[in-house]
Scaffold this active site. Sequence first.
Site, PDB file in Angstrom:
ATOM      1  CB  ILE A 214      -0.973  -0.013   1.210  1.00  0.00           C
ATOM      2  CG1 ILE A 214      -1.974   1.148   1.140  1.00  0.00           C
ATOM      3  CG2 ILE A 214      -0.224  -0.049   2.529  1.00  0.00           C
ATOM      4  CD1 ILE A 214      -3.111   1.067   2.160  1.00  0.00           C
ATOM      5  CB  CYS A 215       1.140   4.086   0.904  1.00  0.00           C
ATOM      6  SG  CYS A 215       1.550   5.822   1.160  1.00  0.00           S
ATOM      7  CB  ALA A 216       5.600   4.859  -0.761  1.00  0.00           C
TER       8      ALA A 216
END
Length: 181
Positions: A101-103
């Site tokens: 998730i995210c980066a």
Amino acid sequence: MKAIVFLATGFEEMEAVGTIDILRRGDIETVTVSVTGDKTVTGVHGIPIIADELFENIDYTIYDALVLPGGGPGSEMLNKHESLRKAITDAYENSKLIAAICAAPRVLGSLGLLKGKKATCYPGIEPELIGATIVHDPVVTDHNIITGRGPGLVFDFGLAIVRYLTGSVCGTDDVAEAMLL
């Protein structure tokens, strides 16, 4: 079902703790693993978390899912951890679930695991998802890879992992209902 959530200095706290909580509510045996050599790992907002295990003490092959929370510094550290990179590649090749998730999808991009797959990530990380078809949905599942956009979507991300591992929409709905989602 068993899952590992990997922690590196600078991880995004909401993504890690939220995902761990949702997985455990979904009856997924979830272990937190530090890749730092120390069980206490500090998140990007200065919140320390005590991991269950150190990377060097686990047998990642017995787990059904490897989960990578984001956070810019944390995901960079995960991406530089060669033994973790090997674990992710091995798990992927053995059709186990890889969720980021995210980066953190940057790790999957750098390993070439997103080629020809749909994926999402935190805005600005897209160039690092090498070979992926970028989708701006909250969560994207493509074969045995789940990617999520960011901290505000951790509920969607965690529930997608539970759904994938249990194969149950009803069980996932029960977890969501209990959390008043």
